[in-house]
Design a protein around this motif. Structure first.
Motif, PDB file in Angstrom:
ATOM      1  N   LEU A 169      29.061  -5.560 -28.426  1.00 18.93           N
ATOM      2  CA  LEU A 169      28.366  -4.326 -29.908  1.00 18.93           C
ATOM      3  C   LEU A 169      27.403  -3.455 -29.814  1.00 18.93           C
ATOM      4  O   LEU A 169      26.900  -2.350 -30.516  1.00 18.93           O
ATOM      5  CB  LEU A 169      28.401  -5.254 -31.084  1.00 18.93           C
ATOM      6  CG  LEU A 169      30.113  -6.097 -31.628  1.00 18.93           C
ATOM      7  CD1 LEU A 169      29.787  -6.343 -33.124  1.00 18.93           C
ATOM      8  CD2 LEU A 169      30.717  -4.001 -31.597  1.00 18.93           C
ATOM      9  N   ARG A 170      25.878  -3.814 -28.665  1.00 17.85           N
ATOM     10  CA  ARG A 170      24.621  -3.315 -28.867  1.00 17.85           C
ATOM     11  C   ARG A 170      25.075  -2.878 -27.655  1.00 17.85           C
ATOM     12  O   ARG A 170      24.102  -2.589 -27.116  1.00 17.85           O
ATOM     13  CB  ARG A 170      23.771  -4.455 -28.591  1.00 17.85           C
ATOM     14  CG  ARG A 170      23.658  -5.975 -29.995  1.00 17.85           C
ATOM     15  CD  ARG A 170      22.764  -6.804 -29.798  1.00 17.85           C
ATOM     16  NE  ARG A 170      22.860  -7.920 -30.245  1.00 17.85           N
ATOM     17  CZ  ARG A 170      21.590  -7.038 -31.157  1.00 17.85           C
ATOM     18  NH1 ARG A 170      21.066  -6.364 -31.593  1.00 17.85           N
ATOM     19  NH2 ARG A 170      21.787  -8.439 -32.842  1.00 17.85           N
ATOM     20  N   THR A 171      25.909  -2.277 -26.883  1.00 14.19           N
ATOM     21  CA  THR A 171      25.969  -1.366 -25.882  1.00 14.19           C
ATOM     22  C   THR A 171      25.839   0.262 -26.644  1.00 14.19           C
ATOM     23  O   THR A 171      25.887   0.080 -27.663  1.00 14.19           O
ATOM     24  CB  THR A 171      27.815  -1.322 -24.829  1.00 14.19           C
ATOM     25  OG1 THR A 171      28.424  -0.632 -26.420  1.00 14.19           O
ATOM     26  CG2 THR A 171      27.813  -2.920 -24.860  1.00 14.19           C
ATOM     27  N   THR A 172      25.383   1.007 -25.825  1.00 15.92           N
ATOM     28  CA  THR A 172      24.570   1.985 -26.224  1.00 15.92           C
ATOM     29  C   THR A 172      26.277   2.808 -26.372  1.00 15.92           C
ATOM     30  O   THR A 172      26.634   3.669 -27.016  1.00 15.92           O
ATOM     31  CB  THR A 172      24.457   2.989 -24.582  1.00 15.92           C
ATOM     32  OG1 THR A 172      23.225   2.588 -24.348  1.00 15.92           O
ATOM     33  CG2 THR A 172      24.477   4.051 -25.187  1.00 15.92           C
TER      34      THR A 172
ATOM     35  N   LEU B 180      27.380   1.523 -30.049  1.00 17.44           N
ATOM     36  CA  LEU B 180      26.264   2.137 -30.752  1.00 17.44           C
ATOM     37  C   LEU B 180      26.075   3.592 -31.320  1.00 17.44           C
ATOM     38  O   LEU B 180      26.145   4.277 -32.254  1.00 17.44           O
ATOM     39  CB  LEU B 180      24.757   2.255 -30.723  1.00 17.44           C
ATOM     40  CG  LEU B 180      24.115   0.224 -30.874  1.00 17.44           C
ATOM     41  CD1 LEU B 180      23.129  -0.057 -29.919  1.00 17.44           C
ATOM     42  CD2 LEU B 180      24.430  -0.296 -31.884  1.00 17.44           C
ATOM     43  N   THR B 181      26.746   5.046 -29.755  1.00 17.89           N
ATOM     44  CA  THR B 181      26.917   5.690 -30.392  1.00 17.89           C
ATOM     45  C   THR B 181      28.214   6.097 -30.942  1.00 17.89           C
ATOM     46  O   THR B 181      28.487   7.670 -31.960  1.00 17.89           O
ATOM     47  CB  THR B 181      26.609   6.889 -28.604  1.00 17.89           C
ATOM     48  OG1 THR B 181      25.865   6.493 -27.978  1.00 17.89           O
ATOM     49  CG2 THR B 181      27.185   8.004 -28.534  1.00 17.89           C
ATOM     50  N   ALA B 182      28.992   5.476 -30.866  1.00 17.44           N
ATOM     51  CA  ALA B 182      30.657   5.723 -31.685  1.00 17.44           C
ATOM     52  C   ALA B 182      30.243   5.232 -32.412  1.00 17.44           C
ATOM     53  O   ALA B 182      30.575   6.509 -33.194  1.00 17.44           O
ATOM     54  CB  ALA B 182      31.151   4.510 -31.333  1.00 17.44           C
ATOM     55  N   VAL B 183      29.298   4.417 -33.065  1.00 11.79           N
ATOM     56  CA  VAL B 183      29.365   4.060 -35.030  1.00 11.79           C
ATOM     57  C   VAL B 183      28.700   5.456 -34.967  1.00 11.79           C
ATOM     58  O   VAL B 183      28.691   5.571 -36.712  1.00 11.79           O
ATOM     59  CB  VAL B 183      28.611   2.720 -35.387  1.00 11.79           C
ATOM     60  CG1 VAL B 183      27.892   2.615 -36.376  1.00 11.79           C
ATOM     61  CG2 VAL B 183      29.319   1.775 -35.103  1.00 11.79           C
TER      62      VAL B 183
ATOM     63  N   SER C  91      20.947   7.785 -35.349  1.00 10.47           N
ATOM     64  CA  SER C  91      20.966   6.637 -34.694  1.00 10.47           C
ATOM     65  C   SER C  91      21.064   5.202 -35.350  1.00 10.47           C
ATOM     66  O   SER C  91      20.834   5.121 -35.936  1.00 10.47           O
ATOM     67  CB  SER C  91      19.502   6.637 -34.002  1.00 10.47           C
ATOM     68  OG  SER C  91      18.167   6.054 -34.877  1.00 10.47           O
ATOM     69  N   VAL C  92      21.786   4.167 -34.076  1.00 10.86           N
ATOM     70  CA  VAL C  92      22.620   3.502 -35.151  1.00 10.86           C
ATOM     71  C   VAL C  92      21.563   2.490 -34.450  1.00 10.86           C
ATOM     72  O   VAL C  92      21.805   1.899 -33.002  1.00 10.86           O
ATOM     73  CB  VAL C  92      23.386   2.803 -35.238  1.00 10.86           C
ATOM     74  CG1 VAL C  92      24.407   1.329 -35.258  1.00 10.86           C
ATOM     75  CG2 VAL C  92      24.685   3.839 -35.409  1.00 10.86           C
ATOM     76  N   LYS C  93      21.103   1.163 -35.073  1.00 12.41           N
ATOM     77  CA  LYS C  93      20.659   0.220 -34.007  1.00 12.41           C
ATOM     78  C   LYS C  93      21.544  -1.513 -34.487  1.00 12.41           C
ATOM     79  O   LYS C  93      21.176  -1.622 -35.964  1.00 12.41           O
ATOM     80  CB  LYS C  93      18.862  -0.272 -34.484  1.00 12.41           C
ATOM     81  CG  LYS C  93      18.550  -1.990 -33.922  1.00 12.41           C
ATOM     82  CD  LYS C  93      16.987  -1.650 -34.326  1.00 12.41           C
ATOM     83  CE  LYS C  93      16.576  -3.323 -33.482  1.00 12.41           C
ATOM     84  NZ  LYS C  93      15.306  -3.333 -34.226  1.00 12.41           N
ATOM     85  N   CYS C  94      21.891  -2.058 -33.584  1.00 12.05           N
ATOM     86  CA  CYS C  94      22.217  -3.623 -34.001  1.00 12.05           C
ATOM     87  C   CYS C  94      21.577  -4.927 -34.545  1.00 12.05           C
ATOM     88  O   CYS C  94      20.653  -4.824 -33.590  1.00 12.05           O
ATOM     89  CB  CYS C  94      23.921  -3.920 -33.159  1.00 12.05           C
ATOM     90  SG  CYS C  94      24.696  -5.569 -33.650  1.00 12.05           S
ATOM     91  N   SER C  95      21.791  -5.095 -35.224  1.00 16.80           N
ATOM     92  CA  SER C  95      20.374  -6.036 -35.945  1.00 16.80           C
ATOM     93  C   SER C  95      20.929  -7.541 -36.140  1.00 16.80           C
ATOM     94  O   SER C  95      20.562  -8.367 -35.954  1.00 16.80           O
ATOM     95  CB  SER C  95      19.231  -5.584 -37.751  1.00 16.80           C
ATOM     96  OG  SER C  95      20.625  -5.860 -38.743  1.00 16.80           O
ATOM     97  N   SER C  96      21.584  -7.369 -36.659  1.00 20.66           N
ATOM     98  CA  SER C  96      22.326  -8.861 -36.361  1.00 20.66           C
ATOM     99  C   SER C  96      23.849  -9.152 -36.318  1.00 20.66           C
ATOM    100  O   SER C  96      24.707  -7.840 -36.560  1.00 20.66           O
ATOM    101  CB  SER C  96      22.695  -9.578 -37.630  1.00 20.66           C
ATOM    102  OG  SER C  96      22.865  -9.113 -38.990  1.00 20.66           O
ATOM    103  N   VAL C  97      24.915  -9.485 -35.752  1.00 23.33           N
ATOM    104  CA  VAL C  97      26.278 -10.323 -36.063  1.00 23.33           C
ATOM    105  C   VAL C  97      26.691 -11.377 -36.582  1.00 23.33           C
ATOM    106  O   VAL C  97      26.256 -12.519 -35.994  1.00 23.33           O
ATOM    107  CB  VAL C  97      26.430 -10.106 -34.820  1.00 23.33           C
ATOM    108  CG1 VAL C  97      28.662  -9.589 -34.306  1.00 23.33           C
ATOM    109  CG2 VAL C  97      26.346  -8.225 -33.791  1.00 23.33           C
TER     110      VAL C  97
END
Length: 120
Positions: free
Chosen positions: A40-43, A46-49, A102-108
């Protein structure tokens, strides 16, 4: 439709949501939370989201609901936003994106996985 189903005797299942399809045809799978978080943290993820967020809320369109989120705004440099000070942050309602986000994944958390055939 009743005539079309005559003779199927329980072989026809009417599924009306993706959840029902997954429950019918997939089996629960154990999740490697570290691998899932890494994926989920791959470029690419994150780009898709970000692209989907922009596609969904990228333009103000009459008759469409605004996005279901607020944005944080603060003063930076000489740019004064609504009189906010350098350390002030204010949540404001967003009506559409001004530019691509832009998107940043902060937690899963609460990860679930399903298997259909060889695909998880």
């Amino acid at each position: 439709m009743d005539e079309d189903l005559t003779g199927l005797d329980g072989r026809f299942i009417h599924l009306t949501s993706l959840t029902e399809v997954v429950n019918e045809f997939a089996t629960p799978e154990d999740v490697d939370s570290i691998a899932a978080e890494a994926a989920l943290r791959t470029t690419e993820a994150l780009t898709a989201v970000a692209q989907e967020a922009f596609r969904t809320y990228g333009h103000r369109r009459p008759g469409h609901e605004p996005p279901p989120f607020a944005v944080a705004a603060s003063r930076t440099g000489e740019f004064d936003l609504n009189g906010l000070g350098a350390d002030d942050v204010e949540a404001v309602r967003a009506n559409w994106w001004l530019s691509a986000p832009s998107v940043k994944c902060s937690s899963v958390h609460d990860i679930k996985a399903q298997r259909i055939g060889d695909h998880v």
